[in-house]
Design a protein around this motif. Structure first.
Motif, PDB file in Angstrom:
ATOM      1  N   GLU A   1     -48.640  36.300  81.222  1.00 19.71           N
ATOM      2  CA  GLU A   1     -49.888  37.046  81.060  1.00 19.71           C
ATOM      3  C   GLU A   1     -50.421  37.558  82.388  1.00 19.71           C
ATOM      4  O   GLU A   1     -50.279  36.902  83.427  1.00 19.71           O
ATOM      5  CB  GLU A   1     -50.926  36.151  80.385  1.00 19.71           C
ATOM      6  N   PHE A   2     -51.067  38.714  82.331  1.00 19.92           N
ATOM      7  CA  PHE A   2     -51.587  39.386  83.510  1.00 19.92           C
ATOM      8  C   PHE A   2     -53.100  39.555  83.421  1.00 19.92           C
ATOM      9  O   PHE A   2     -53.666  39.588  82.334  1.00 19.92           O
ATOM     10  CB  PHE A   2     -50.919  40.759  83.667  1.00 19.92           C
ATOM     11  N   VAL A   3     -53.744  39.672  84.585  1.00 18.44           N
ATOM     12  CA  VAL A   3     -55.199  39.817  84.637  1.00 18.44           C
ATOM     13  C   VAL A   3     -55.610  41.201  84.139  1.00 18.44           C
ATOM     14  O   VAL A   3     -56.634  41.350  83.477  1.00 18.44           O
ATOM     15  CB  VAL A   3     -55.708  39.556  86.076  1.00 18.44           C
ATOM     16  N   THR A   4     -54.812  42.224  84.458  1.00 15.13           N
ATOM     17  CA  THR A   4     -55.113  43.587  83.993  1.00 15.13           C
ATOM     18  C   THR A   4     -53.937  44.108  83.162  1.00 15.13           C
ATOM     19  O   THR A   4     -52.842  43.561  83.227  1.00 15.13           O
ATOM     20  CB  THR A   4     -55.344  44.552  85.182  1.00 15.13           C
ATOM     21  N   ASP A   5     -54.195  45.188  82.421  1.00 12.05           N
ATOM     22  CA  ASP A   5     -53.154  45.752  81.562  1.00 12.05           C
ATOM     23  C   ASP A   5     -52.050  46.424  82.370  1.00 12.05           C
ATOM     24  O   ASP A   5     -50.889  46.406  81.971  1.00 12.05           O
ATOM     25  CB  ASP A   5     -53.759  46.780  80.599  1.00 12.05           C
ATOM     26  N   ALA A   6     -52.418  47.043  83.490  1.00 15.62           N
ATOM     27  CA  ALA A   6     -51.438  47.810  84.260  1.00 15.62           C
ATOM     28  C   ALA A   6     -51.646  47.583  85.754  1.00 15.62           C
ATOM     29  O   ALA A   6     -52.738  47.214  86.180  1.00 15.62           O
ATOM     30  CB  ALA A   6     -51.581  49.286  83.929  1.00 15.62           C
ATOM     31  N   PRO A   7     -50.611  47.819  86.574  1.00 11.89           N
ATOM     32  CA  PRO A   7     -50.775  47.763  88.026  1.00 11.89           C
ATOM     33  C   PRO A   7     -51.770  48.824  88.499  1.00 11.89           C
ATOM     34  O   PRO A   7     -52.003  49.816  87.806  1.00 11.89           O
ATOM     35  CB  PRO A   7     -49.363  48.082  88.545  1.00 11.89           C
ATOM     36  N   TYR A   8     -52.347  48.603  89.656  1.00 14.57           N
ATOM     37  CA  TYR A   8     -53.296  49.557  90.224  1.00 14.57           C
ATOM     38  C   TYR A   8     -53.127  49.594  91.734  1.00 14.57           C
ATOM     39  O   TYR A   8     -52.352  48.817  92.297  1.00 14.57           O
ATOM     40  CB  TYR A   8     -54.729  49.192  89.826  1.00 14.57           C
TER      41      TYR A   8
ATOM     42  N   PHE B   1     -51.921  41.278  89.151  1.00 10.25           N
ATOM     43  CA  PHE B   1     -52.054  39.826  89.247  1.00 10.25           C
ATOM     44  C   PHE B   1     -51.672  39.159  87.936  1.00 10.25           C
ATOM     45  O   PHE B   1     -52.054  39.625  86.861  1.00 10.25           O
ATOM     46  CB  PHE B   1     -53.502  39.452  89.596  1.00 10.25           C
ATOM     47  N   MET B   2     -50.923  38.043  88.054  1.00  5.78           N
ATOM     48  CA  MET B   2     -50.548  37.247  86.882  1.00  5.78           C
ATOM     49  C   MET B   2     -51.588  36.157  86.676  1.00  5.78           C
ATOM     50  O   MET B   2     -52.100  35.598  87.644  1.00  5.78           O
ATOM     51  CB  MET B   2     -49.168  36.617  87.082  1.00  5.78           C
ATOM     52  N   LYS B   3     -51.899  35.864  85.435  1.00  3.20           N
ATOM     53  CA  LYS B   3     -52.881  34.814  85.138  1.00  3.20           C
ATOM     54  C   LYS B   3     -52.344  33.438  85.531  1.00  3.20           C
ATOM     55  O   LYS B   3     -51.235  33.075  85.150  1.00  3.20           O
ATOM     56  CB  LYS B   3     -53.207  34.807  83.640  1.00  3.20           C
ATOM     57  N   PRO B   4     -53.159  32.653  86.263  1.00  5.69           N
ATOM     58  CA  PRO B   4     -52.730  31.304  86.665  1.00  5.69           C
ATOM     59  C   PRO B   4     -52.349  30.431  85.473  1.00  5.69           C
ATOM     60  O   PRO B   4     -51.505  29.548  85.602  1.00  5.69           O
ATOM     61  CB  PRO B   4     -53.963  30.734  87.374  1.00  5.69           C
ATOM     62  N   SER B   5     -52.930  30.712  84.302  1.00  5.71           N
ATOM     63  CA  SER B   5     -52.601  29.894  83.128  1.00  5.71           C
ATOM     64  C   SER B   5     -51.148  30.071  82.699  1.00  5.71           C
ATOM     65  O   SER B   5     -50.608  29.244  81.976  1.00  5.71           O
ATOM     66  CB  SER B   5     -53.544  30.245  81.972  1.00  5.71           C
ATOM     67  N   SER B   6     -50.496  31.141  83.149  1.00  5.36           N
ATOM     68  CA  SER B   6     -49.086  31.297  82.788  1.00  5.36           C
ATOM     69  C   SER B   6     -48.162  31.132  83.999  1.00  5.36           C
ATOM     70  O   SER B   6     -46.968  31.381  83.897  1.00  5.36           O
ATOM     71  CB  SER B   6     -48.841  32.622  82.051  1.00  5.36           C
ATOM     72  N   THR B   7     -48.717  30.711  85.156  1.00  2.00           N
ATOM     73  CA  THR B   7     -47.879  30.556  86.360  1.00  2.00           C
ATOM     74  C   THR B   7     -48.108  29.204  87.041  1.00  2.00           C
ATOM     75  O   THR B   7     -48.161  29.124  88.269  1.00  2.00           O
ATOM     76  CB  THR B   7     -48.164  31.672  87.381  1.00  2.00           C
ATOM     77  N   PHE B   8     -48.308  28.165  86.257  1.00  2.00           N
ATOM     78  CA  PHE B   8     -48.479  26.812  86.792  1.00  2.00           C
ATOM     79  C   PHE B   8     -49.650  26.709  87.761  1.00  2.00           C
ATOM     80  O   PHE B   8     -49.575  26.045  88.793  1.00  2.00           O
ATOM     81  CB  PHE B   8     -47.175  26.310  87.434  1.00  2.00           C
ATOM     82  N   GLY B   9     -50.727  27.427  87.423  1.00  2.00           N
ATOM     83  CA  GLY B   9     -51.974  27.245  88.159  1.00  2.00           C
ATOM     84  C   GLY B   9     -52.159  28.086  89.400  1.00  2.00           C
ATOM     85  O   GLY B   9     -53.149  27.931  90.103  1.00  2.00           O
ATOM     86  N   VAL B  10     -51.199  28.986  89.672  1.00  2.00           N
ATOM     87  CA  VAL B  10     -51.310  29.803  90.892  1.00  2.00           C
ATOM     88  C   VAL B  10     -51.574  31.265  90.508  1.00  2.00           C
ATOM     89  O   VAL B  10     -50.870  31.816  89.665  1.00  2.00           O
ATOM     90  CB  VAL B  10     -50.026  29.721  91.738  1.00  2.00           C
ATOM     91  N   LEU B  11     -52.586  31.862  91.129  1.00  2.00           N
ATOM     92  CA  LEU B  11     -52.809  33.291  90.938  1.00  2.00           C
ATOM     93  C   LEU B  11     -51.719  34.011  91.739  1.00  2.00           C
ATOM     94  O   LEU B  11     -51.653  33.911  92.955  1.00  2.00           O
ATOM     95  CB  LEU B  11     -54.208  33.682  91.447  1.00  2.00           C
ATOM     96  N   ILE B  12     -50.835  34.706  91.017  1.00  2.00           N
ATOM     97  CA  ILE B  12     -49.688  35.383  91.646  1.00  2.00           C
ATOM     98  C   ILE B  12     -49.919  36.886  91.631  1.00  2.00           C
ATOM     99  O   ILE B  12     -50.207  37.462  90.577  1.00  2.00           O
ATOM    100  CB  ILE B  12     -48.382  35.091  90.859  1.00  2.00           C
ATOM    101  N   GLU B  13     -49.798  37.493  92.803  1.00  2.00           N
ATOM    102  CA  GLU B  13     -49.887  38.944  92.911  1.00  2.00           C
ATOM    103  C   GLU B  13     -48.473  39.490  93.075  1.00  2.00           C
ATOM    104  O   GLU B  13     -47.671  38.918  93.813  1.00  2.00           O
ATOM    105  CB  GLU B  13     -50.732  39.311  94.149  1.00  2.00           C
TER     106      GLU B  13
END
Ligand code: ZN
Length: 135
Positions: free
Chosen positions: A101-108, A118-130
């Protein structure tokens, strides 16, 4: 494999003052200053320091922005880590198809004419991934 060899690009650090934080990274750790940029529409000021192939990105909020909210909640500290990919749209589409899951629908547009998402931390083991594609 969904993304081909993503490479660590920078570590994003939320700070209250770029001026004060730069003093630590430059004088205490000896990193080289690589420039500043204001992203007015996102309410952010950024500064980059070269840490030997990987950068430290200092993020300072200018008011109503996610960094000020982050600092208000948790205090200053590591905010996100960023991986470079060849094609951010392709990487996001492929990861999304795999259920990430991602924070926004599309890259910007990010700093220096890059494209980011940005990827949601809830789907990346707690890390906000850009994910970044250089401009
Ligand atoms: Zn970043």
């Amino acid at each position: 494999m969904t993304v081909k060899s993503a490479k660590l690009e920078h570590v994003g650090v939320a700070v209250e003052s770029i001026v004060e934080a730069r003093r630590f990274y430059e004088e205490a750790l000896g990193l080289t200053f690589g420039g500043e940029e204001v992203l007015a529409e996102r309410g952010l000021k950024l500064a980059f320091l070269d840490a030997g192939g990987v950068k430290i990105e200092l993020l300072e909020g200018l008011g109503e922005d996610p960094i000020s909210k982050f600092i208000e909640k948790r205090g200053p500290g590591i905010h996100h880590i960023c991986f470079k990919v060849a094609d951010v749209d392709e990487a996001a589409a492929s990861l999304r198809a795999d259920g990430y899951e991602f924070v926004t629908d599309a890259p910007y547009e990010g700093a220096h004419g890059s494209r980011v998402i940005f990827m949601k931390p809830s789907s990346t083991f707690g890390v906000l991934i850009e994910l970044i594609q250089e401009g």
